[in-house]
Design an enzyme around this catalytic site. Sequence first.
Site, mmCIF file in Angstrom:
data_model
loop_
_atom_site.group_PDB
_atom_site.id
_atom_site.type_symbol
_atom_site.label_atom_id
_atom_site.label_comp_id
_atom_site.label_asym_id
_atom_site.label_seq_id
_atom_site.Cartn_x
_atom_site.Cartn_y
_atom_site.Cartn_z
ATOM 1 N N GLY A 1 -20.042 64.144 17.980
ATOM 2 C CA GLY A 1 -19.397 65.051 18.940
ATOM 3 C C GLY A 1 -18.658 64.276 20.014
ATOM 4 O O GLY A 1 -18.556 64.725 21.161
ATOM 5 N N ARG B 1 -14.824 65.372 22.291
ATOM 6 C CA ARG B 1 -14.561 66.157 23.511
ATOM 7 C C ARG B 1 -15.807 66.152 24.393
ATOM 8 O O ARG B 1 -16.894 65.760 23.970
ATOM 9 C CB ARG B 1 -14.245 67.610 23.133
ATOM 10 C CG ARG B 1 -12.965 67.756 22.371
ATOM 11 C CD ARG B 1 -12.651 69.200 22.055
ATOM 12 N NE ARG B 1 -13.423 69.709 20.921
ATOM 13 C CZ ARG B 1 -14.133 70.826 20.929
ATOM 14 N NH1 ARG B 1 -14.211 71.545 22.026
ATOM 15 N NH2 ARG B 1 -14.774 71.229 19.858
ATOM 16 N N VAL C 1 -21.262 67.295 10.732
ATOM 17 C CA VAL C 1 -22.648 66.805 10.817
ATOM 18 C C VAL C 1 -23.661 67.782 10.216
ATOM 19 O O VAL C 1 -24.806 67.410 9.970
ATOM 20 C CB VAL C 1 -23.060 66.456 12.275
ATOM 21 C CG1 VAL C 1 -22.186 65.381 12.876
ATOM 22 C CG2 VAL C 1 -23.103 67.703 13.151
ATOM 23 N N ASN D 1 -25.194 64.043 19.681
ATOM 24 C CA ASN D 1 -24.674 64.925 20.730
ATOM 25 C C ASN D 1 -23.951 66.151 20.182
ATOM 26 O O ASN D 1 -23.852 67.159 20.874
ATOM 27 C CB ASN D 1 -23.721 64.101 21.614
ATOM 28 C CG ASN D 1 -22.821 64.974 22.450
ATOM 29 O OD1 ASN D 1 -23.216 65.482 23.496
ATOM 30 N ND2 ASN D 1 -21.585 65.187 21.980
ATOM 31 N N TYR E 1 -30.144 78.624 19.486
ATOM 32 C CA TYR E 1 -29.794 77.397 20.217
ATOM 33 C C TYR E 1 -31.031 76.792 20.893
ATOM 34 O O TYR E 1 -31.275 75.578 20.807
ATOM 35 C CB TYR E 1 -28.724 77.755 21.250
ATOM 36 C CG TYR E 1 -28.142 76.612 22.044
ATOM 37 C CD1 TYR E 1 -27.211 75.748 21.479
ATOM 38 C CD2 TYR E 1 -28.506 76.416 23.380
ATOM 39 C CE1 TYR E 1 -26.648 74.720 22.226
ATOM 40 C CE2 TYR E 1 -27.948 75.391 24.133
ATOM 41 C CZ TYR E 1 -27.015 74.542 23.553
ATOM 42 O OH TYR E 1 -26.464 73.530 24.295
HETATM 43 P P1 NAP Z 1 -17.993 70.685 23.258
HETATM 44 O O1 NAP Z 1 -17.094 70.394 24.408
HETATM 45 O O2 NAP Z 1 -17.903 71.996 22.568
HETATM 46 O O3 NAP Z 1 -17.814 69.489 22.184
HETATM 47 C C1 NAP Z 1 -18.611 69.517 21.034
HETATM 48 C C2 NAP Z 1 -18.342 68.292 20.187
HETATM 49 O O4 NAP Z 1 -19.214 68.380 19.050
HETATM 50 C C3 NAP Z 1 -16.913 68.242 19.658
HETATM 51 O O5 NAP Z 1 -16.435 66.921 19.623
HETATM 52 C C4 NAP Z 1 -17.075 68.786 18.230
HETATM 53 O O6 NAP Z 1 -16.143 68.262 17.302
HETATM 54 C C5 NAP Z 1 -18.445 68.287 17.871
HETATM 55 N N1 NAP Z 1 -19.022 69.079 16.793
HETATM 56 C C6 NAP Z 1 -19.402 70.381 16.818
HETATM 57 N N2 NAP Z 1 -19.832 70.765 15.616
HETATM 58 C C7 NAP Z 1 -19.702 69.686 14.804
HETATM 59 C C8 NAP Z 1 -19.948 69.464 13.439
HETATM 60 N N3 NAP Z 1 -20.439 70.420 12.641
HETATM 61 N N4 NAP Z 1 -19.688 68.243 12.932
HETATM 62 C C9 NAP Z 1 -19.194 67.258 13.712
HETATM 63 N N5 NAP Z 1 -18.942 67.409 15.018
HETATM 64 C C10 NAP Z 1 -19.189 68.625 15.548
HETATM 65 O O7 NAP Z 1 -19.534 70.552 23.691
HETATM 66 P P2 NAP Z 1 -20.220 69.844 24.967
HETATM 67 O O8 NAP Z 1 -20.318 70.857 26.045
HETATM 68 O O9 NAP Z 1 -19.607 68.540 25.219
HETATM 69 O O10 NAP Z 1 -21.704 69.673 24.397
HETATM 70 C C11 NAP Z 1 -22.160 68.462 23.829
HETATM 71 C C12 NAP Z 1 -23.660 68.589 23.576
HETATM 72 O O11 NAP Z 1 -24.321 68.861 24.810
HETATM 73 C C13 NAP Z 1 -24.017 69.730 22.641
HETATM 74 O O12 NAP Z 1 -25.083 69.359 21.804
HETATM 75 C C14 NAP Z 1 -24.476 70.828 23.575
HETATM 76 O O13 NAP Z 1 -25.382 71.716 22.967
HETATM 77 C C15 NAP Z 1 -25.119 70.012 24.682
HETATM 78 N N6 NAP Z 1 -25.183 70.726 25.945
HETATM 79 C C16 NAP Z 1 -24.052 71.144 26.574
HETATM 80 C C17 NAP Z 1 -24.160 71.820 27.780
HETATM 81 C C18 NAP Z 1 -22.968 72.317 28.536
HETATM 82 O O14 NAP Z 1 -23.157 73.038 29.544
HETATM 83 N N7 NAP Z 1 -21.739 71.985 28.151
HETATM 84 C C19 NAP Z 1 -25.426 72.073 28.320
HETATM 85 C C20 NAP Z 1 -26.555 71.631 27.649
HETATM 86 C C21 NAP Z 1 -26.422 70.952 26.465
HETATM 87 P P3 NAP Z 1 -14.561 68.644 17.357
HETATM 88 O O15 NAP Z 1 -14.043 68.003 18.613
HETATM 89 O O16 NAP Z 1 -14.020 68.042 16.124
HETATM 90 O O17 NAP Z 1 -14.506 70.126 17.380
#
Ligand code: NAP
Length: 250
Positions: free
Chosen positions: A16, A19, A67, A93, A158
């Site tokens: 991940g 982004r 993934v 991630n 989730y």
């Molecule tokens: P995001 O901006 O939506 O980015 C998600 C990343 O994961 C992207 O690069 C996406 O790839 C990749 N991804 C998603 N599904 C995938 C798959 N099947 N195979 C390969 N790559 C995949 O998310 P984020 O907010 O940065 O979150 C990152 C992590 O932190 C996640 O696990 C999320 O649950 C956790 N988290 C986030 C928050 C929050 O408030 N944002 C809070 C708690 C936990 P593409 O770029 O190719 O689409």
Amino acid sequence: MSEENHPLPRTALVTGAGRGIGRAIAERLSADGMRLICVSKSPDSCGAAAEAIREAGGDAESLPLDVSDGTAVANACEQLLSSETQVDVLVNNAGITRDNLLFRMKEDEWNDVLQTNLTSCFHWIKGLARPMTQRRWGRIVNISSVVGVTGNAGQANYAAAKAGMIGLTKSLAKEFAARSVTVNVVAPGFVETDMTSGLDERIKDAALKFIPMKRFGQPNDIASLTSYLCSEDANYVTGKVFTVDGGMVI
Ligand code: NAP
């Protein structure tokens, strides 16, 4: 190869990494001097992240794959190891949300979230951790969520996946401890990324009320703790869950 003969710099694989939080972690680990393998679903996304790291003077390659596809992950790990790429640091991630109240939640929504957020960790760790244990050095950081600790209405899938990451982490920390491979969880609160940008303003306002620091987190807030956990300095820290949430969960 024994750990004393390890050729620095270390190599980190971040899923991940295209982004948001993952990209900030990849950039931070590069700034720490590591070589990066940036994984994301879209080739454009991880390709741009790797290119930005190279433009900043780092060493990075992209590895686009889904993934949630265990066979694709296993094959990628096999290819990395057979090309003698030594992966020292793994950051799981990549994650998605498919929110719904339980009575409306479709089995697909449950399965997609469990496969992408939790089962992927099993496949990556299975594929990459053995050489870490053989070299007696490794770092695994699983990016969970405060929701995995507290639960959240509308996010049973989730929260179950994120709580599962905590159980996985604590178990593997015990399995790998004697080999100096650490396994930890970073559990972010509300972080400003694409994942949260589409949320209704009313939901954001309500979330803010529970954050003592009265602001949302930034990807770098998560990257800095992850950087520490992946460093040589963190060699006696394992099996722990670190919330990074502006004081929300204490
Ligand atoms: P995001 O901006 O939506 O980015 C998600 C990343 O994961 C992207 O690069 C996406 O790839 C990749 N991804 C998603 N599904 C995938 C798959 N099947 N195979 C390969 N790559 C995949 O998310 P984020 O907010 O940065 O979150 C990152 C992590 O932190 C996640 O696990 C999320 O649950 C956790 N988290 C986030 C928050 C929050 O408030 N944002 C809070 C708690 C936990 P593409 O770029 O190719 O689409």
